[in-house]
Structure formats: structure tokens, C-alpha cells
Design a protein around this motif. Structure first.
Motif, PDB file in Angstrom:
ATOM      1  N   HIS A 107      -7.860  -1.936  -3.962  1.00  0.00           N
ATOM      2  CA  HIS A 107      -7.165  -2.724  -2.933  1.00  0.00           C
ATOM      3  C   HIS A 107      -8.196  -3.397  -2.023  1.00  0.00           C
ATOM      4  O   HIS A 107      -8.172  -3.225  -0.804  1.00  0.00           O
TER       5      HIS A 107
ATOM      6  N   VAL B 238       0.035   8.717   2.788  1.00  0.00           N
ATOM      7  CA  VAL B 238      -0.127   7.803   1.655  1.00  0.00           C
ATOM      8  C   VAL B 238      -1.621   7.636   1.416  1.00  0.00           C
ATOM      9  O   VAL B 238      -2.360   7.272   2.330  1.00  0.00           O
ATOM     10  N   GLU B 239      -2.055   7.915   0.192  1.00  0.00           N
ATOM     11  CA  GLU B 239      -3.469   7.758  -0.158  1.00  0.00           C
ATOM     12  C   GLU B 239      -3.610   6.630  -1.172  1.00  0.00           C
ATOM     13  O   GLU B 239      -2.884   6.582  -2.169  1.00  0.00           O
ATOM     14  N   VAL B 240      -4.540   5.710  -0.916  1.00  0.00           N
ATOM     15  CA  VAL B 240      -4.765   4.586  -1.817  1.00  0.00           C
ATOM     16  C   VAL B 240      -6.242   4.524  -2.191  1.00  0.00           C
ATOM     17  O   VAL B 240      -7.118   4.967  -1.433  1.00  0.00           O
ATOM     18  N   ASP B 241      -6.498   3.972  -3.355  1.00  0.00           N
ATOM     19  CA  ASP B 241      -7.864   3.799  -3.833  1.00  0.00           C
ATOM     20  C   ASP B 241      -8.427   2.508  -3.248  1.00  0.00           C
ATOM     21  O   ASP B 241      -7.903   1.415  -3.493  1.00  0.00           O
TER      22      ASP B 241
ATOM     23  N   LEU C 266       0.820  -1.216   0.000  1.00  0.00           N
ATOM     24  CA  LEU C 266       0.000   0.000   0.000  1.00  0.00           C
ATOM     25  C   LEU C 266       0.853   1.264   0.000  1.00  0.00           C
ATOM     26  O   LEU C 266       0.318   2.370  -0.044  1.00  0.00           O
ATOM     27  N   GLY C 267       2.180   1.100   0.078  1.00  0.00           N
ATOM     28  CA  GLY C 267       3.068   2.254   0.047  1.00  0.00           C
ATOM     29  C   GLY C 267       3.628   2.670   1.385  1.00  0.00           C
ATOM     30  O   GLY C 267       4.303   3.696   1.483  1.00  0.00           O
TER      31      GLY C 267
ATOM     32  N   PHE D 263      -7.536   5.664   2.980  1.00  0.00           N
ATOM     33  CA  PHE D 263      -8.311   4.930   1.978  1.00  0.00           C
ATOM     34  C   PHE D 263      -9.377   5.863   1.426  1.00  0.00           C
ATOM     35  O   PHE D 263     -10.178   6.415   2.183  1.00  0.00           O
TER      36      PHE D 263
END
Length: 201
Positions: free
Chosen positions: A151, A144-147, A103-104, A116
Motif C-alpha cells: 500500500h 486492522v493490520e496492513v502490509d 485499508l479496511g 502498518f
């Protein structure tokens, strides 16, 4: 059987009152960072024996009053803190370090704010602005931003039920706090201060 107009009005009023109360309750919790039971990175069998192959005698809880071979007694278990967490105890849930890395989340960074988000999510954009401002004023903090939709395995593993959700990951890869909704900048800074404080000798 015909119902009276008053009955319909009463039902509508009750539904409206219930919806209003739920909305106020949810709004009061939105964006509030709360401590969670420490979730540590997954360890190999060398440090966390497999329950299926470990005899019950080795998994039994030792008696704090039991005497050691030298006649001394073991120290009592440390008391749980205000959130029910016990210092020095392994967490029940574990997060594989490769999941966080995917996820970084980088190892060794003092604090990672893992956000998220999802498409067409206005609160996600507001959260991004808040967390970006926090990283600009605090050293040792990374955002850190994730979609979430890209995921889904991580979403399920980390129990992310809505967006935006922010997980606070410390330098050892433990998830120590989380928030759903847009957090306040001042609250985030106050919550991160203990994690960034230099360790006392």
C-alpha cells in the motif's frame, strides 16, 4: 601529514557518544502515542470550495470584531489546545475516505487501530500482540493490520516513514493519534479512553 593515535581515539569516542545519544533519544520516542493535528476525511467542493475558483474575498479571514448586519459582533475564534489544534476548524490535510476504506477501516467503528507492518519486522509482531490484547479488553475498538509494501500510495499519503506505525482513527474517520514503534498496552488503553467515553448531553 600523520595524525596522532589520540586524534583517532577522540574521533571514535565522539562518534560513539553521538550514536548512543541518538539511540537513547529514538528509544524514548518509540511506541509513544502522540496527538496529531486532526486529519479529516476529504470533502467535496460543496463543503470545501476550490481555491482556484474561489475569489480572494471569500477566502479572507473574517475580522472577529466586525459587526454583523444586526449590529452584533462575531464570537472570537476558539483558542488552540495544548497541541496547537483549534476546535471546529477544518484540517489543512485531508484523507479521502476511500483511502481509509481501502485499508479496511470501516465507517462507524468508534476507534480503529490501523497498523502498518512489513515482512521480517519483529517489532510489528510485538505491536500486533499489544493491539490485539487492547481490542480484547475494550469494546468499540478494532485492529486492522496492513502490509506497508503493498500500500505504497497510502504510506506516502499518510506519511508513514517506518514500521510498525499505528494510526488511531476515530468514528468520524479522523486520524487523531499516531505512534512509531511498539506501544505500551497501558498507554494505548489510556489514550483511547477519551475516544470511547460516552458523549455528555
Amino acid at each position: 601529514m600523520q595524525t596522532s593515535p589520540m586524534t583517532g581515539l577522540l574521533v571514535a569516542a565522539l562518534v560513539l557518544a553521538g550514536a548512543t545519544a541518538f539511540g537513547l533519544w529514538r528509544r524514548s520516542r518509540a511506541g509513544r502515542l502522540r496527538a496529531v493535528a486532526t486529519v479529516t476525511p476529504h470533502r467535496r467542493a460543496a463543503t470545501m470550495p476550490d481555491a482556484a475558483t474561489t475569489p480572494d474575498v471569500h477566502r479572507a479571514t473574517p475580522d472577529p470584531a466586525a459587526a454583523a448586519p444586526d449590529g452584533t459582533t462575531a464570537d472570537p475564534a476558539p483558542a488552540a489546545d495544548a497541541h496547537g489544534r483549534t476546535p471546529g476548524r477544518a484540517a489543512t490535510d485531508t484523507v479521502p475516505p476511500e483511502l481509509l476504506a481501502g485499508l479496511g477501516v470501516e465507517a462507524g467503528v468508534p476507534v480503529t487501530l490501523l497498523q502498518f507492518s512489513s515482512a521480517f519486522c519483529a517489532p510489528c509482531r510485538a505491536t500486533r500482540r499489544v493491539l490485539t490484547e487492547v481490542t480484547g479488553v475494550l469494546d468499540g475498538v478494532r485492529h486492522v493490520e496492513v502490509d506497508a509494501e503493498s500500500h505504497l500510495d497510502a504510506v506516502r499519503a499518510l506519511k508513514v516513514w517506518r514500521t510498525p506505525t499505528v494510526l488511531v482513527v476515530d468514528g468520524e474517520g479522523r486520524i487523531v493519534q499516531r505512534a512509531s514503534g511498539v506501544p505500551a498496552k497501558a498507554q494505548v488503553i489510556a489514550a483511547l479512553a477519551p475516544l470511547l467515553a460516552p458523549a455528555r448531553p
